[in-house]
Design an enzyme around this catalytic site. Sequence first.
Site, PDB file in Angstrom:
ATOM      1  N   ASP A 158      75.199 -16.070  54.844  1.00 40.63           N
ATOM      2  CA  ASP A 158      74.789 -17.411  55.276  1.00 40.63           C
ATOM      3  C   ASP A 158      73.273 -17.449  55.499  1.00 40.63           C
ATOM      4  O   ASP A 158      72.602 -18.407  55.141  1.00 40.63           O
ATOM      5  CB  ASP A 158      75.541 -17.793  56.550  1.00 40.63           C
ATOM      6  CG  ASP A 158      77.037 -17.600  56.381  1.00 40.63           C
ATOM      7  OD1 ASP A 158      77.632 -18.340  55.588  1.00 40.63           O
ATOM      8  OD2 ASP A 158      77.605 -16.672  56.998  1.00 40.63           O
ATOM      9  N   HIS A 186      81.383 -17.353  61.026  1.00 37.67           N
ATOM     10  CA  HIS A 186      81.238 -17.432  59.568  1.00 37.67           C
ATOM     11  C   HIS A 186      82.313 -18.391  59.071  1.00 37.67           C
ATOM     12  O   HIS A 186      83.364 -17.996  58.574  1.00 37.67           O
ATOM     13  CB  HIS A 186      81.398 -16.055  58.919  1.00 37.67           C
ATOM     14  CG  HIS A 186      81.474 -16.169  57.417  1.00 37.67           C
ATOM     15  ND1 HIS A 186      80.406 -16.546  56.645  1.00 37.67           N
ATOM     16  CD2 HIS A 186      82.509 -16.009  56.557  1.00 37.67           C
ATOM     17  CE1 HIS A 186      80.780 -16.594  55.385  1.00 37.67           C
ATOM     18  NE2 HIS A 186      82.052 -16.285  55.303  1.00 37.67           N
TER      19      HIS A 186
HETATM   20  P1  NAI Z   1      89.692  -9.796  46.749  1.00 38.07           P
HETATM   21  O1  NAI Z   1      90.989 -10.521  46.940  1.00 38.07           O
HETATM   22  O2  NAI Z   1      89.098  -9.707  45.394  1.00 38.07           O
HETATM   23  O3  NAI Z   1      89.824  -8.311  47.318  1.00 38.07           O
HETATM   24  C1  NAI Z   1      90.380  -8.017  48.546  1.00 38.07           C
HETATM   25  C2  NAI Z   1      90.992  -6.640  48.465  1.00 38.07           C
HETATM   26  O4  NAI Z   1      91.407  -6.286  49.780  1.00 38.07           O
HETATM   27  C3  NAI Z   1      92.203  -6.567  47.555  1.00 38.07           C
HETATM   28  O5  NAI Z   1      92.059  -5.509  46.623  1.00 38.07           O
HETATM   29  C4  NAI Z   1      93.352  -6.316  48.536  1.00 38.07           C
HETATM   30  O6  NAI Z   1      94.385  -5.542  47.966  1.00 38.07           O
HETATM   31  C5  NAI Z   1      92.608  -5.557  49.644  1.00 38.07           C
HETATM   32  N1  NAI Z   1      93.332  -5.486  50.907  1.00 38.07           N
HETATM   33  C6  NAI Z   1      94.177  -6.386  51.464  1.00 38.07           C
HETATM   34  N2  NAI Z   1      94.686  -5.900  52.601  1.00 38.07           N
HETATM   35  C7  NAI Z   1      94.134  -4.679  52.796  1.00 38.07           C
HETATM   36  C8  NAI Z   1      94.273  -3.683  53.779  1.00 38.07           C
HETATM   37  N3  NAI Z   1      95.094  -3.853  54.817  1.00 38.07           N
HETATM   38  N4  NAI Z   1      93.570  -2.544  53.656  1.00 38.07           N
HETATM   39  C9  NAI Z   1      92.756  -2.350  52.613  1.00 38.07           C
HETATM   40  N5  NAI Z   1      92.592  -3.258  51.618  1.00 38.07           N
HETATM   41  C10 NAI Z   1      93.271  -4.400  51.716  1.00 38.07           C
HETATM   42  O7  NAI Z   1      88.698 -10.472  47.793  1.00 38.07           O
HETATM   43  P2  NAI Z   1      87.112 -10.426  47.843  1.00 38.07           P
HETATM   44  O8  NAI Z   1      86.575 -11.535  47.047  1.00 38.07           O
HETATM   45  O9  NAI Z   1      86.653  -9.050  47.574  1.00 38.07           O
HETATM   46  O10 NAI Z   1      86.870 -10.832  49.387  1.00 38.07           O
HETATM   47  C11 NAI Z   1      87.284  -9.990  50.426  1.00 38.07           C
HETATM   48  C12 NAI Z   1      87.209 -10.703  51.761  1.00 38.07           C
HETATM   49  O11 NAI Z   1      85.852 -11.043  52.064  1.00 38.07           O
HETATM   50  C13 NAI Z   1      87.980 -12.018  51.849  1.00 38.07           C
HETATM   51  O12 NAI Z   1      88.640 -12.072  53.099  1.00 38.07           O
HETATM   52  C14 NAI Z   1      86.894 -13.069  51.794  1.00 38.07           C
HETATM   53  O13 NAI Z   1      87.307 -14.278  52.427  1.00 38.07           O
HETATM   54  C15 NAI Z   1      85.795 -12.375  52.559  1.00 38.07           C
HETATM   55  N6  NAI Z   1      84.440 -12.885  52.360  1.00 38.07           N
HETATM   56  C16 NAI Z   1      83.605 -12.894  53.449  1.00 38.07           C
HETATM   57  C17 NAI Z   1      82.307 -13.301  53.342  1.00 38.07           C
HETATM   58  C18 NAI Z   1      81.395 -13.306  54.537  1.00 38.07           C
HETATM   59  O14 NAI Z   1      80.267 -13.791  54.383  1.00 38.07           O
HETATM   60  N7  NAI Z   1      81.776 -12.812  55.712  1.00 38.07           N
HETATM   61  C19 NAI Z   1      81.773 -13.760  52.048  1.00 38.07           C
HETATM   62  C20 NAI Z   1      82.700 -13.685  50.951  1.00 38.07           C
HETATM   63  C21 NAI Z   1      83.992 -13.257  51.114  1.00 38.07           C
END
Ligand code: NAI
Length: 332
Positions: A158, A186
């Site tokens: 952000d 966030h």
């Molecule tokens: P993605 O869906 O591509 O990958 C998430 C991965 O986490 C998947 O491989 C899934 O199997 C794994 N996962 C789920 N539960 C798990 C667990 N208990 N232990 C280990 N791995 C687990 O999602 P992406 O795009 O990589 O985003 C990840 C997270 O980051 C989402 O929650 C998204 O909302 C968040 N996010 C946060 C931002 C921020 O600024 N704070 C910015 C962008 C995304």
Amino acid sequence: MDSIRVLVTGAAGQIAYSLLSSIATGEVFGKEQPVELVLLDIPPMMKALEGVVMELQDCALPLLNDVVATCDEAVAFANIDAAMLVGAMPRREGMERKDLLLANVKIFKSQGAALDKYAKKTVKVIVVGNPANTNALICKKYAPSIPAANFSAMTRLDQNRAQAQLASRLSVPVNAVQNVVIWGNHSSTQYPDARHATAEVNGVTQRVHDAVKDDAWLHNDFIKCIQQRGAAVIQARKLSSAMSAAKAIGDHMRDWWFGAGDRWVSMAVTSDGNPYGVPEGLIFSFPVTVGADKQWKIVEGLNINDFAREKIELTAKELAEERDMALEACTD
Ligand code: NAI
């Protein structure tokens, strides 16, 4: 130099795919620092994770001493120096905010306990998986043997978005803009605050407010743009921000590890109730400075006018509601 052990969860996901090589090329922990990467994901993702491990190997990275891929938290959290908690339960269509929160409480309760049991006590934790602030709060609660100051959630994306929008508006390089602040959650209630920001325009450093000369834009469209930027990326890409999120994770951790000098950076950290009246214990994004000793400190004494006060209270209220829901779920 001894290796450091860095855990990335959600390691088979899209953010991790952009993040892992930047850690292993030294962009986060330094160009001299060897690293061992520990990759955690859930059992159905182990095959995909194998492919990620192969690619890391194929990158032929001199600083990468070892890669461990696992779905076992006892293995993943053992002896780690840094934890990038990216994996989380994604929001599915029709899912209520409460259901998402509850699914994530389970994950972060378990990972907090694993940090407590297996990680180094000096471990630095950044929570990225959403709802990031509240996930960090739960994680911290279940890791009482690790100092609260070692837990953070990411609002650096952000901050980067806000800095880039202001730089674009003023037609200056992004680094010419300093000290933009993200307050709070966030989420779309966050308060991107340019009131204290400065910009170097034509060699002269001035307040962004004076350089932009458009209060209406700063108070409305600018704030909305940052609050809604994640949704805008999803709408355009049909996937959530990943490259920019990975870059922001690196920025957050590098500044924490090496210090940020006199720059302010936004990190969601534990509020002690002071200096801005944010309820104690919430993981709330503040402007912080970070010393070379890896300790962050909230920037104090900023003027909070009525406009800012209202926005800070709104995002604090949302975080307090999330906390209450999450803590209620912990008793189950
Ligand atoms: P993605 O869906 O591509 O990958 C998430 C991965 O986490 C998947 O491989 C899934 O199997 C794994 N996962 C789920 N539960 C798990 C667990 N208990 N232990 C280990 N791995 C687990 O999602 P992406 O795009 O990589 O985003 C990840 C997270 O980051 C989402 O929650 C998204 O909302 C968040 N996010 C946060 C931002 C921020 O600024 N704070 C910015 C962008 C995304």
